[in-house]
Design an enzyme around this catalytic site. Sequence first.
Site, PDB file in Angstrom:
ATOM      1  N   THR A  34     -11.233  -5.079  12.512  1.00  0.00           N
ATOM      2  CA  THR A  34     -11.479  -5.880  13.699  1.00  0.00           C
ATOM      3  C   THR A  34     -12.423  -7.308  13.215  1.00  0.00           C
ATOM      4  O   THR A  34     -13.607  -7.065  13.469  1.00  0.00           O
ATOM      5  CB  THR A  34     -12.520  -4.969  14.825  1.00  0.00           C
ATOM      6  N   SER A  71     -14.611  -0.669  14.339  1.00  0.00           N
ATOM      7  CA  SER A  71     -15.723  -1.297  15.142  1.00  0.00           C
ATOM      8  C   SER A  71     -15.517  -2.324  15.905  1.00  0.00           C
ATOM      9  O   SER A  71     -14.474  -2.973  15.843  1.00  0.00           O
ATOM     10  CB  SER A  71     -16.765  -1.805  14.010  1.00  0.00           C
ATOM     11  N   ARG A  75     -14.409  -8.828   1.063  1.00  0.00           N
ATOM     12  CA  ARG A  75     -14.681  -9.402   2.472  1.00  0.00           C
ATOM     13  C   ARG A  75     -16.030  -9.928   2.842  1.00  0.00           C
ATOM     14  O   ARG A  75     -16.980  -9.149   2.542  1.00  0.00           O
ATOM     15  CB  ARG A  75     -14.024  -8.347   3.365  1.00  0.00           C
ATOM     16  N   CYS A  99     -18.931  -4.850   8.058  1.00  0.00           N
ATOM     17  CA  CYS A  99     -19.564  -4.549   9.081  1.00  0.00           C
ATOM     18  C   CYS A  99     -20.860  -5.359   9.616  1.00  0.00           C
ATOM     19  O   CYS A  99     -20.733  -5.930  10.646  1.00  0.00           O
ATOM     20  CB  CYS A  99     -19.990  -3.042   8.836  1.00  0.00           C
ATOM     21  N   LYS A 146       0.903  -1.089  -0.030  1.00  0.00           N
ATOM     22  CA  LYS A 146       0.035  -0.063   0.043  1.00  0.00           C
ATOM     23  C   LYS A 146       1.021   1.190  -0.017  1.00  0.00           C
ATOM     24  O   LYS A 146       0.504   2.110  -0.704  1.00  0.00           O
ATOM     25  CB  LYS A 146      -0.979   0.016   1.206  1.00  0.00           C
TER      26      LYS A 146
END
Length: 428
Positions: free
Chosen positions: A92, A127, A337, A267, A43
């Site tokens: 997370t 989160s 993901r 999420c 990155k």
Amino acid sequence: MRLLNEVKTSIAVIGLGYVGLPLASLFLSKGHTVYGIDLDVTKIQKLRSYQSYLSDFSAKDIRKLFEGGRFHVSDSFSDISHAEAIIICVPTPLDQDHKPDLTYVKGAMSHIQPFLHEGHLIVLESSTYPGTTEEELQPMIESTGLIVGKNAYLAYSPERIDPGSHHDPLQNIPKVLGGVSAECTARAKRIYESIFSKVVVVSSPRVAEFTKLLENCQRLVNISFMNELTIICEKMNINLWEAIDAASTKPYGFTPYYPGPGIGGHCIPVDPLYLQWKAKQFGGDLQLIHKAHEINEAMPDYVVHRVSKLLSSRKPLEDSSLFVLGVTYKKDVNDMRESSSVPIIKKLIDKGIKIQYHDPYIEKFILDGVTLNNVPLTKRNIQRHDGVLILTDHSSISYESLVTIADLIIDTRNATKGIQDRSNIVLI
């Protein structure tokens, strides 16, 4: 150590992914200096070469970040010593037992510790379950000799970024914030007010942490409910999408949620399980979350069942082939993901169905050790298959043209909405 300046200050953003890079961009646009830190050397190299690795950023956008000389990127945490505030934006995930995995958060904090000094403000945006900021980060900070609330400051502010969506600019999304003390809150509020239109202060980090989980628990439950209705609507010969549109005309009391092949992303499938895990520590059993998770996890099997039934009515499955459109978890992003496309494709291949895919954002991905490569969306490639399975409704695809080419279209996203001739379309 001077107080944080409302106009210009220096910020270290830890984690330059889907949350960290947009946040860094917003700080830079408001005149701040940003030290972007990520342990992923690839990155850092791409950023320094003005290359993008996120679908929401073009190469031109990346180049613009470095204009003015206020954006510094590195895989070294030593730059933290130059910053007045540190914002942690790392993943997370869940572990193999579907329990919270704070490896990245704790790892980031352990890398931060050697460079902490008096006056530093640390904000966690990842989160997580209620209590993480005070139970995990505060002891790590105070192990250096600093005292949170006295000469170091700690707060939690959940990210609310919606990748791929350009309806609401990031700065217009209200920023929820809770500090460990009044001074912690005040310092964090001063920073966020310099870039966000509205900052919503809550009484503690726990409330702020709970707020993010609450938002995504609501979405999981409602979307899973629509997924459950999909199954019964098939048996009743009812178009659920049409019913949702009709119900949405009611001016009060109804909020539309939509079914799909399964809820993906970092999420919605993850955050509710963080809350469920924490609730069990207090003797709670969030049965609705448990059931919603079960329904969501079962959707790939339902899609595979419907697809298999449709194909087997024409020829044996081992002689069948499908052209899959979209493998990312949602449209217009390059994020896979928790994407439901992956288990669906795997299950279809296991049944002997030959699969090729097209996704404008994913050049290739590995499934069970085998590399699947992106195939061009051409008339020839479409017609050589027995059908097209739409798993992600990317905006760049012309579904009107697709309908005129394919013999069969199986649509799990209602991407073909509005097309009049639906004789070759099956809506799941």
